[in-house]
Motif scaffolding. Structure first.
Motif, PDB file in Angstrom:
ATOM      1  N   HIS A   1     118.915  17.820  -6.440  1.00  0.00           N
ATOM      2  CA  HIS A   1     118.319  18.788  -7.308  1.00  0.00           C
ATOM      3  C   HIS A   1     118.409  20.054  -6.465  1.00  0.00           C
ATOM      4  CE1 HIS A   1     117.042  15.956 -10.455  1.00  0.00           C
ATOM      5  NE2 HIS A   1     116.729  15.017  -9.531  1.00  0.00           N
ATOM      6  N   LYS A   2     119.046  21.103  -6.833  1.00  0.00           N
ATOM      7  CA  LYS A   2     119.559  22.309  -5.908  1.00  0.00           C
ATOM      8  C   LYS A   2     118.172  23.104  -5.698  1.00  0.00           C
ATOM      9  CE  LYS A   2     121.117  25.016 -10.037  1.00  0.00           C
ATOM     10  NZ  LYS A   2     122.409  25.631 -10.523  1.00  0.00           N
TER      11      LYS A   2
ATOM     12  N   ARG B   1     115.413  21.873  -5.085  1.00  0.00           N
ATOM     13  CA  ARG B   1     114.466  21.029  -4.293  1.00  0.00           C
ATOM     14  C   ARG B   1     115.123  21.190  -2.678  1.00  0.00           C
ATOM     15  NH1 ARG B   1     110.771  17.592  -6.947  1.00  0.00           N
ATOM     16  NH2 ARG B   1     110.732  17.921  -9.014  1.00  0.00           N
TER      17      ARG B   1
ATOM     18  N   ASP C   1     123.669  18.642 -10.121  1.00  0.00           N
ATOM     19  CA  ASP C   1     122.517  17.954 -10.219  1.00  0.00           C
ATOM     20  C   ASP C   1     122.845  16.572 -10.329  1.00  0.00           C
ATOM     21  OD1 ASP C   1     121.355  20.223  -9.395  1.00  0.00           O
ATOM     22  OD2 ASP C   1     119.658  20.248 -10.986  1.00  0.00           O
TER      23      ASP C   1
END
Length: 667
Positions: free
Chosen positions: A261-262, A264, A256
């Motif tokens: 942001h993984k 999202r 991240d």
């Protein structure tokens, strides 16, 4: 931030026919233009573009708006990005307000990280195509998976050299700062005094003294992550097949960062967004190669969450494109668990969910290599089921025990209870009754218990927050979900027509020289009259957006040259500008010489009648509520008498309004 003057300059320069014409084949139709709608599978031209009003609208699916709304929807970009697109097209210099030092630093860092990622994406891709090792190792790996060259180009697939500092050295040679190589996660630090230190799992900080940079993805096949706007935000790297024996973690992903942001992001969203809109459906799979395999089969409306649990952010991102989703997972235990968990989350967000578990432990990648593209498409179409059938087959198959059967039915009804749309929820309850052989009344009662339980839990959470206590993780999730059950009612047709007149004629004066209490006179425009009449009794629209529009129309109606239609069509809030476009255009547009122009009296009559209708709706609704209370009233005569008096007064008011509505009374 783009200042208002620049926005006005952009909107003044825009020709919506030119903008839409870049994406839709338009032909002249009277004073307007028509074409096939790009937002649904249009067979006959139903998408109209009005150069006079600078708006477009599809009279089949309802999509429409001004040039900015069109770009935002078609290209799935943000409002500022649409403005910059138009500014570039019309050679307009963007003027933005002065940013604070902190904002400048943050913006500069984000832009630098995007620049580094874009360079790295091209670096990995170029190695795959032109480097000896890239061709011999990387490209051979993709070919062994059956991935075609056109798909390699489409997804910008790449390869990282096995030398552990190859990228770091090349990036520094090109002038990129070590700081951003670390912040993006392309590299991580290793203490020069400890050559045996392992790759970190946590997010790295700025480079420290006496450390060297190590390439995170060295020796791996590279899968770039593009966000919805097409910017490279992260990378996934896979160990090659020969190196995966005994290795549990085949994939390494970027950590991240400020730009990634993984929870999202969705892999493949940029390549899939247009197909999702066109097909009005999205397939959700698990991994990179699953997405790629389906693209090779001609199914482009597919994304993957790639190893992360499905999040509300990801669901809401997809909901921007379509409400329809098919979960296409492996048939193993992990795939079943992911489908079970994802189903309820998707239903809570108002999505229509179907599920397909592939047979024999196959995933979409392996399944596609065993079948032709046509066979794959036919299998998906024939075997996807709605979530009730999926859960019924999974939870009730061969279940004889009454207690376990009841638990399984409760699980299914629990899923139904989170659906926010009451009509959809009722439809599924009826379907559950038929499939589960349980009385519909029983299922309704249980569904209401679940909904009431959520409301009570929400009340407790609100109380804890009021007392300064932080809600639990489950509480925070419930807050998000509960909002779907308490959404404000949709605006009535009367409200829609009222706000349509405010948008179209808000500045037009319909009352002249009205006497005021101090002996003076005043003129009232449409917006001022509607606001005055409603506020005199404390009435407001049920839709907050309508109240915002009315408030702004009143505030600006006295300004010289103010035109409500132009103001709201060019409004910086996309929701307002799109609503203005939708309400500002009729299906059948006549040429200017044949348009019927309403006189002031006719417009005044129309607005007065609509306000009477609006009041009549409110009073009629109150009557229904009183009738329900009377039916449920007990034997308390005092309360019953008060309720009857209230009912009688309301009934008389309703009748008076109805009589007034039936005549053309002009005050």
């Amino acid at each position: 931030m783009i200042d208002r003057a620049t926005v006005d300059k952009i909107m003044d320069a825009v020709n919506i026919v030119d903008v839409v014409g870049e994406f839709v084949n338009l032909r002249k139709s009277g004073v307007n233009y028509k074409g096939l709608c790009p937002f649904h599978d249009d067979k006959t031209p139903s998408f109209m573009v009005s150069p006079a009003r600078q708006i477009c609208k599809c009279f089949s699916c309802g999509e429409g708006g001004n040039a900015i709304n069109f770009l935002m929807k078609h290209e799935q970009i943000t409002y500022p990005e649409a403005l910059r697109w138009l500014a570039k097209k019309y050679n307009i210099e963007i003027q933005e307000r002065e940013l604070s030092d902190d904002e400048k630093r943050e913006q500069s860092e984000r832009e630098s990280m995007f620049v580094v990622n874009e360079w790295a994406c091209e670096y990995f891709h170029n190695i795959l195509k032109n480097d000896v090792d890239g061709i011999a190792i990387g490209k051979q790996y993709f070919r062994s998976r059956g991935i075609r060259d056109d798909i390699i180009e489409k997804f910008k697939l790449g390869f990282a050299l096995t030398k552990r500092d190859a990228l770091a050295n090349e990036a520094k040679r090109k002038g990129y700062k070590e700081e951003f190589l670390v912040k993006t996660g392309l590299c991580y630090e290793r203490n020069a005094d400890n050559a045996n230190s392992q790759e970190p799992t946590a997010k790295s900080q700025q480079p420290r003294a006496n450390s060297q940079l190590i390439d995170r993805f060295a020796g791996r096949a590279i899968f770039p992550w593009l966000n919805v706007s097409g910017k490279v935000v992260a990378f996934g790297g896979r160990k090659l097949d020969a190196a995966t024996k005994g290795v549990q973690q085949k994939y390494v992903n970027s950590p991240d960062s400020e730009i990634y942001h993984k929870e999202r992001e969705l892999y493949g969203i940029y390549q899939a967004k247009k197909a999702i809109v066109k097909e009005d459906c999205v397939y959700m799979v698990e991994g990179y190669t699953d997405v790629i395999a389906m693209h090779q089969c001609g199914l482009e409306n597919v994304v993957a969450n790639s190893g992360t649990a499905l999040s509300n952010y990801q669901i809401r991102l997809l909901h921007r494109f379509t409400p329809n989703i098919v979960l296409l997972y492996d048939g193993d235990e992990a795939g079943i668990h992911a489908a079970m968990r994802g189903t309820d989350m998707l239903l809570q967000e108002g999505m229509n969910v179907k599920v397909l578990l592939l047979p024999d432990g196959d995933d979409p990648d392996s399944f596609s290599r065993k079948h032709t593209a046509q066979q794959f498409k036919e299998y998906i179409e024939q075997h996807q089921t709605d979530f009730i059938e999926f859960k019924t087959d999974l939870l009730l198959k061969n279940v004889k025990d009454p207690i376990k059967r009841a638990e399984a039915i409760n699980n299914i009804v629990r899923s139904v209870s989170v659906i926010p749309d009451p009509i959809v929820r009722a439809t599924y309850i009826t379907e559950c009754s038929r499939r589960l052989d349980v009385e519909e009344r029983t299922l309704i009662t249980q569904t209401n218990k679940f909904i009431a339980g959520d409301k009570e839990e929400q009340r407790k959470i609100a109380e804890r927050e009021a007392n300064g206590q932080e809600p639990t993780a489950n509480g925070q999730q419930l807050i998000a979900n509960f909002g779907l059950h308490t959404q404000q009612e949709q605006a009535s047709e009367v409200e829609r027509l009222l706000i349509q007149n405010v948008i179209r004629h808000g500045e037009e004066v319909i009352f002249e020289d009205l006497e005021t209490d101090d002996g003076g006179t005043v003129n009232l425009s449409v917006a001022q009259y509607v606001d005055f009449d409603l506020s005199s009794d404390g009435l407001t629209f049920s839709t907050p957006l309508y109240n915002t529009i009315l408030k702004e129309a009143v505030e600006h109606s006295t300004e010289p040259g103010f035109k409500a239609a132009n103001y709201f069509l060019q409004h910086p809030d996309p929701a307002i500008s799109q609503l203005a476009a939708t309400l500002g255009i009729d299906r059948h547009q006549l040429s200017k010489s044949f348009e019927m122009r309403s006189s002031g009296t006719t417009l005044r009559q129309r607005v007065q009648h609509l306000i009477l209708d609006f009041r009549l709706d409110i009073v009629s609704q109150h009557l229904k509520e009183l009738q329900q209370k009377l039916k449920a009233m007990g034997t308390n005569m005092t309360e019953l008498k008060m309720l009857m008096e209230d009912y009688q007064e309301t009934l008389e008011l309703r009748n008076a309004l109805a009589r007034q509505r039936g005549s053309d009374v002009i005050v």
